[in-house]
Enzyme design. Structure first.
Site, PDB file in Angstrom:
ATOM      1  CG  ASP A  21     -19.244 -45.658  -3.407  1.00 25.75           C
ATOM      2  OD1 ASP A  21     -17.649 -44.733  -2.658  1.00 25.75           O
ATOM      3  OD2 ASP A  21     -19.701 -46.070  -3.262  1.00 25.75           O
ATOM      4  CB  SER A  39     -19.420 -43.258  -0.207  1.00 28.13           C
ATOM      5  OG  SER A  39     -20.604 -44.206   0.094  1.00 28.13           O
TER       6      SER A  39
END
Length: 384
Positions: free
Chosen positions: A216, A66
């Site tokens: 993500d 991320s």
């Protein structure tokens, strides 16, 4: 690109004693916590090797999920002199300057709350346009195979329902993974409910097109340290000359620094009595957070820490694994997207204080960190 290097390239681990791994968790704007720690580490390295020294010069693998994936790319992407595009302090400034535009805030509390509810139902909280444009401008045409040291960046493919790991090691064997770093960064940061999923394509030398439908990387590995070790282990089993004669379970040959983005674990802001009554909206927004995202990201990060702590202890090389994490966040600093200047400054302060705290290890029964018997601080552990 043909300019003379001011530093010699990183030597393969076979030339030394250790395989060095840096791992950076996901956590939105909370990256400023590990960012502050990396600024300190880089400044200490510069005291040894000069002001041009960079984090990428010292690690065989840098892994990030991320926001940690974006930082990984910024630390390892080459500039026109074939040196890292960003110093650690520059990335810290990058987040301070751009976070308020990536995560725009609303002035009125009632409007802010209503907007959050509406977004949670009808789409991601942020459209991501500013972030996407910024990442593409900064990383340009750089691809995965061009980083200055090995990188490992997890994502999750929602069409295939499985993780997709963008790895410097795998791209040598699978050219379809040789994506633009900007696409990889946009994908690994596409946190559900916060930012939109990301689609892109790659084409291998034979002309075959591969589609990616990604979100993500925290879905798979919010703490990517174990994924990084796994990538190295695969290289070892393949008898890569860069890792010979290291063996798959030679954990004493690993030096792993894993940096978290903090958590509100000790705040205990959710409980079963409340959650038993929750519906869809409550799991998306309750008690000032996003419970479903908090739960999966924390679970992913902790399982990795539990495993590595146990393994390194069992193999009697626990000092080769350093996990730096603060589980005592509360209020706005525990958020991933409250990007007011006050909160950003507070996050930097949390990072500064974390450097001063004693090295801790996880209690596998409670999940909380407890201090080692000695008085070594995280700052001292990083420079030992």
């Amino acid at each position: 690109m043909a300019a003379t290097l001011t530093h010699a390239p990183l030597q393969p681990p076979s030339y030394g004693n250790l395989v060095t791994i840096l791992s950076i968790d996901g956590g939105g704007i909370r990256w400023l916590i590990p960012g502050t720690i990396l600024c300190f580490l880089e400044s200490e390295l510069q005291k040894l090797d000069g002001e041009d020294a960079r984090i990428a010069d010292y690690f065989d693998v840098i892994a990030g999920t991320s926001t940690g994936g974006l930082v990984t790319a910024m630390l390892t992407s080459p500039n026109e002199k074939n040196r890292p595009l960003y110093a650690a302090k520059d990335i810290k400034d990058f987040y301070l300057n751009h976070s308020p535009k990536i995560f725009p805030q609303y002035s009125f509390l009632l409007y802010k709350y209503a907007t959050k509810i509406i977004k949670a139902v009808y789409g991601p909280k942020y459209d991501g346009k500013y972030l996407h444009r910024l990442v593409k401008e900064r990383l340009g045409s750089t691809r995965l195979n061009q980083t200055l040291t090995n990188v490992v960046i997890p994502t999750f493919d929602i069409k295939r329902l499985q993780p997709t790991i963008f790895s410097s090691f795998e791209v040598k064997k699978n050219p379809s993974l040789n994506a633009l770093l900007s696409d990889v960064c946009i994908a690994t940061s596409a946190a559900p409910t916060y930012l939109p999923a990301h689609y892109f394509e790659t084409k291998d030398p034979a002309g075959n097109v591969r589609e990616f439908h990604l979100i993500d990387g925290g879905i798979a590995a919010n703490n990517p340290a174990l994924v990084a070790i796994g990538e190295v282990t695969k290289e070892v089993t393949r008898k890569s000359p860069h890792f010979h004669p290291i063996k798959p379970m030679d954990y004493e040959r690993f030096l792993v620094i894993s940096i978290g983005t903090g958590s509100a674990k000790t705040e205990e802001k959710y409980n079963a009595h409340e959650a038993a009554k929750w519906g869809l909206l409550n799991w998306l927004t309750s008690n000032g957070g996003t419970p479903i995202v908090d739960v999966f990201s924390q679970a992913s990060a902790d399982m990795v820490d539990f495993h590595l702590s146990d393994v390194f202890r069992a193999l009697q090389c626990e000092r080769s694994y350093l996990r730096i994490q603060d589980d005592n966040l509360s209020g706005e600093v525990s958020s991933v997207d409250i990007a007011t200047m006050k909160n950003l400054d507070n996050l930097v302060e949390v990072g500064d204080e974390l450097l001063k705290k004693r090295v801790s290890k996880v209690n596998l029964d409670t999940g909380l960190d407890v201090n080692y018997g000695d008085n070594e601080t995280n700052k001292e552990a990083l420079t030992r």
